[in-house]
Design a protein around this motif. Structure first.
Motif, PDB file in Angstrom:
ATOM      1  N   ALA A 141       0.912  -1.353   0.060  1.00 61.51           N
ATOM      2  CA  ALA A 141       0.043   0.042   0.155  1.00 61.51           C
ATOM      3  C   ALA A 141       0.798   1.206   0.014  1.00 61.51           C
ATOM      4  N   ASP A 142       2.190   1.288   0.216  1.00 58.03           N
ATOM      5  CA  ASP A 142       3.103   2.325   0.536  1.00 58.03           C
ATOM      6  C   ASP A 142       3.460   2.695  -0.773  1.00 58.03           C
ATOM      7  N   LEU A 143       3.439   1.940  -1.980  1.00 54.94           N
ATOM      8  CA  LEU A 143       4.098   2.145  -3.236  1.00 54.94           C
ATOM      9  C   LEU A 143       3.254   1.662  -4.333  1.00 54.94           C
ATOM     10  N   HIS A 144       3.675   2.457  -5.645  1.00 56.02           N
ATOM     11  CA  HIS A 144       2.975   2.096  -6.626  1.00 56.02           C
ATOM     12  C   HIS A 144       3.162   0.836  -7.063  1.00 56.02           C
ATOM     13  N   VAL A 145       4.308   0.193  -7.044  1.00 54.78           N
ATOM     14  CA  VAL A 145       4.670  -1.464  -7.050  1.00 54.78           C
ATOM     15  C   VAL A 145       5.670  -1.706  -6.175  1.00 54.78           C
ATOM     16  N   LEU A 146       5.678  -2.774  -5.448  1.00 54.68           N
ATOM     17  CA  LEU A 146       6.405  -3.173  -4.342  1.00 54.68           C
ATOM     18  C   LEU A 146       6.975  -4.687  -4.746  1.00 54.68           C
ATOM     19  N   ASP A 147       8.185  -4.605  -5.397  1.00 54.82           N
ATOM     20  CA  ASP A 147       8.381  -6.310  -5.745  1.00 54.82           C
ATOM     21  C   ASP A 147       9.898  -6.575  -4.715  1.00 54.82           C
ATOM     22  N   GLU A 148       9.505  -7.380  -3.894  1.00 52.13           N
ATOM     23  CA  GLU A 148      10.664  -7.922  -2.922  1.00 52.13           C
ATOM     24  C   GLU A 148      11.196  -9.070  -3.645  1.00 52.13           C
ATOM     25  N   VAL A 149      12.162  -8.751  -4.233  1.00 51.87           N
ATOM     26  CA  VAL A 149      12.634 -10.163  -5.299  1.00 51.87           C
ATOM     27  C   VAL A 149      13.631 -10.869  -4.358  1.00 51.87           C
ATOM     28  N   TRP A 150      13.937 -10.478  -3.157  1.00 54.56           N
ATOM     29  CA  TRP A 150      14.758 -11.267  -2.066  1.00 54.56           C
ATOM     30  C   TRP A 150      13.713 -12.397  -1.791  1.00 54.56           C
ATOM     31  N   ARG A 151      12.594 -12.376  -1.797  1.00 57.34           N
ATOM     32  CA  ARG A 151      11.623 -13.437  -1.249  1.00 57.34           C
ATOM     33  C   ARG A 151      11.694 -14.598  -2.090  1.00 57.34           C
ATOM     34  N   TYR A 152      11.873 -14.461  -3.516  1.00 61.88           N
ATOM     35  CA  TYR A 152      11.826 -15.729  -4.498  1.00 61.88           C
ATOM     36  C   TYR A 152      12.923 -15.741  -5.311  1.00 61.88           C
ATOM     37  N   GLY A 153      14.177 -14.858  -5.190  1.00 60.43           N
ATOM     38  CA  GLY A 153      15.200 -14.927  -6.079  1.00 60.43           C
ATOM     39  C   GLY A 153      16.473 -15.006  -5.370  1.00 60.43           C
ATOM     40  N   TRP A 154      16.305 -15.333  -4.119  1.00 58.06           N
ATOM     41  CA  TRP A 154      17.680 -15.625  -3.237  1.00 58.06           C
ATOM     42  C   TRP A 154      18.193 -16.772  -3.619  1.00 58.06           C
ATOM     43  N   ASP A 155      19.887 -16.636  -3.799  1.00 62.66           N
ATOM     44  CA  ASP A 155      20.651 -17.835  -4.030  1.00 62.66           C
ATOM     45  C   ASP A 155      21.099 -18.474  -2.790  1.00 62.66           C
ATOM     46  N   ASP A 156      20.637 -19.599  -2.223  1.00 63.92           N
ATOM     47  CA  ASP A 156      20.992 -20.097  -0.839  1.00 63.92           C
ATOM     48  C   ASP A 156      22.626 -20.579  -1.004  1.00 63.92           C
ATOM     49  N   GLU A 157      23.101 -20.783  -2.246  1.00 66.58           N
ATOM     50  CA  GLU A 157      24.448 -21.271  -2.426  1.00 66.58           C
ATOM     51  C   GLU A 157      25.323 -19.969  -2.314  1.00 66.58           C
ATOM     52  N   ARG A 158      25.141 -19.030  -2.771  1.00 69.54           N
ATOM     53  CA  ARG A 158      25.705 -17.916  -2.940  1.00 69.54           C
ATOM     54  C   ARG A 158      25.467 -16.932  -1.199  1.00 69.54           C
ATOM     55  N   GLY A 159      24.394 -17.276  -0.884  1.00 66.46           N
ATOM     56  CA  GLY A 159      24.349 -16.679   0.348  1.00 66.46           C
ATOM     57  C   GLY A 159      23.902 -15.040   0.122  1.00 66.46           C
ATOM     58  N   THR A 160      23.192 -14.762  -0.965  1.00 62.99           N
ATOM     59  CA  THR A 160      22.820 -13.450  -1.328  1.00 62.99           C
ATOM     60  C   THR A 160      21.833 -13.574  -2.509  1.00 62.99           C
ATOM     61  N   ILE A 161      21.427 -12.462  -3.123  1.00 61.02           N
ATOM     62  CA  ILE A 161      20.462 -12.302  -4.012  1.00 61.02           C
ATOM     63  C   ILE A 161      21.209 -11.983  -5.084  1.00 61.02           C
ATOM     64  N   PRO A 162      21.536 -12.521  -6.560  1.00 56.15           N
ATOM     65  CA  PRO A 162      22.194 -12.282  -7.610  1.00 56.15           C
ATOM     66  C   PRO A 162      21.781 -10.815  -8.176  1.00 56.15           C
ATOM     67  N   ALA A 163      22.523 -10.166  -8.902  1.00 57.41           N
ATOM     68  CA  ALA A 163      22.227  -8.861  -9.471  1.00 57.41           C
ATOM     69  C   ALA A 163      21.260  -9.186 -10.647  1.00 57.41           C
ATOM     70  N   ARG A 164      21.547 -10.035 -11.327  1.00 53.22           N
ATOM     71  CA  ARG A 164      20.771 -10.615 -12.440  1.00 53.22           C
ATOM     72  C   ARG A 164      19.125 -10.596 -12.134  1.00 53.22           C
ATOM     73  N   ALA A 165      19.014 -10.830 -10.681  1.00 48.93           N
ATOM     74  CA  ALA A 165      17.444 -11.256 -10.432  1.00 48.93           C
ATOM     75  C   ALA A 165      16.925  -9.901 -10.468  1.00 48.93           C
ATOM     76  N   LEU A 166      17.519  -8.973  -9.836  1.00 55.46           N
ATOM     77  CA  LEU A 166      17.040  -7.359  -9.553  1.00 55.46           C
ATOM     78  C   LEU A 166      16.798  -6.716 -11.188  1.00 55.46           C
ATOM     79  N   THR A 167      17.934  -7.028 -11.955  1.00 53.91           N
ATOM     80  CA  THR A 167      17.836  -6.515 -13.296  1.00 53.91           C
ATOM     81  C   THR A 167      16.639  -7.006 -14.275  1.00 53.91           C
TER      82      THR A 167
END
Length: 311
Positions: free
Chosen positions: A127-153
């Motif tokens: 409700a705070d934003l026009h669009v809120l896309d929390e990519v970390w919820r589904y684009g997380w890479d467990d092996e790397r322990g972070t979220i890859p840049a390509r997921a955000l791009t």
């Protein structure tokens, strides 16, 4: 951390780590606690919504001098209009809380926020934003322990093409450690994340003398180059006249005796880059990552924050 918390942690350290290590770590925590009391006297910084931009690319924990160094090497022609900004926070949670504040509520509602930083769940709702896309919820890479840049791009390109927001913020997790191309420790995996054990922060290893400054800085720079390669792709994949590359906060590498980015008000944490450029969509790139219908769950949020050294 309250004084009682500090006393309890100090007792635990003395039992588990011995006198020397416990004394060193507790003294450092006490020092940071004293520094935090200076926050009310530090300039408040400038909210990014008070500046002009169409797309804001936030590089998490990026120092001014690091970006200048990488820009000077060439290879990223969009880094030709350097500037600086005093950030509103010394950490991601401070930046989020003070950026999306009551005074900028209307501006936020016209903005799409595509983020890889898990702190968004503590501050924002759809409700705070026009669009809120929390990519970390589904684009997380467990092996790397972070979220890859390509997921955000991918999600930024898709969001901009589908919704055409007046403004869009894309919050990459790099160059925040762990470094994707040059890990300094064993990194994260699904097992350690699931147990919420966190990770070995390279800045803390530098503070303890377990890694050299040169080794940490080289890994940090490579992680910045890694995300800038994706920034270059993004700039070829959407149309925007005013694109800004900035950071939520910096990192300390021993300045004032501080390492990493605890919530302390020092210039190396609060002064961030501000590079202006533009973007033109050549139509060649098609994003692959799709957003799940429900955008993920709350499960594992605290583990992800711990993995990034926040808990």
């Amino acid at each position: 951390m309250t004084l009682r918390d500090w006393v309890d942690e100090t007792r635990t350290r003395f039992r588990e780590e011995g006198v020397a290590a416990a004394s060193r770590e507790s003294a450092y925590e006490l020092y940071l606690g004293g520094f935090r009391r200076l926050s009310p006297f530090y300039p408040g910084g400038e909210n990014v919504f008070d500046r002009e931009w169409d797309v804001l690319l936030v590089l998490d924990a990026c120092r001014v001098d690091l970006l200048r160094q990488v820009a000077a090497l060439g290879g990223y022609p969009f880094l030709d209009r350097p500037g600086e900004l005093v950030s509103v926070g010394s950490s991601s949670i401070e930046w989020l809380s003070r950026t999306f504040d009551e005074d900028h509520r209307e501006a936020a509602r016209e903005t799409a926020y595509v983020t890889g930083n898990p702190f968004s769940q503590r501050v924002l709702s759809e409700a705070d934003l026009h669009v809120l896309d929390e990519v970390w919820r589904y684009g997380w890479d467990d092996e790397r322990g972070t979220i890859p840049a390509r997921a955000l791009t991918d999600r930024a390109v898709a969001t901009h093409r589908e919704f055409g927001p007046d403004r869009m913020i894309v919050h990459y997790m790099q160059p925040h450690f762990p470094s994707v191309p040059d890990p300094l420790t064993g990194g994260m995996n699904a097992e350690t994340l699931g147990e919420g054990k966190g990770w070995e922060d390279p800045w803390e290893k530098l503070r303890r003398g377990e890694l050299s400054f040169e080794r940490v800085w080289r890994s940090y720079a490579r992680n910045l180059e890694y995300v800038l390669d994706d920034v270059a792709l993004l700039l070829r994949s959407l149309d925007a006249d005013r694109v800004v590359i900035t950071a939520d906060h910096g990192n300390a590498a021993g300045e004032w005796g501080v390492y990493g980015h605890p919530k302390v008000p020092i210039p190396v944490l609060r002064n961030v880059p501000w590079y202006e450029t533009s973007a033109r969509d050549d139509g060649e790139y098609e994003p692959e990552l799709e957003r799940p219908e429900r955008g993920g769950t709350e499960e594992g949020v605290e583990d992800k924050l711990s993995a990034l050294g926040y808990l």
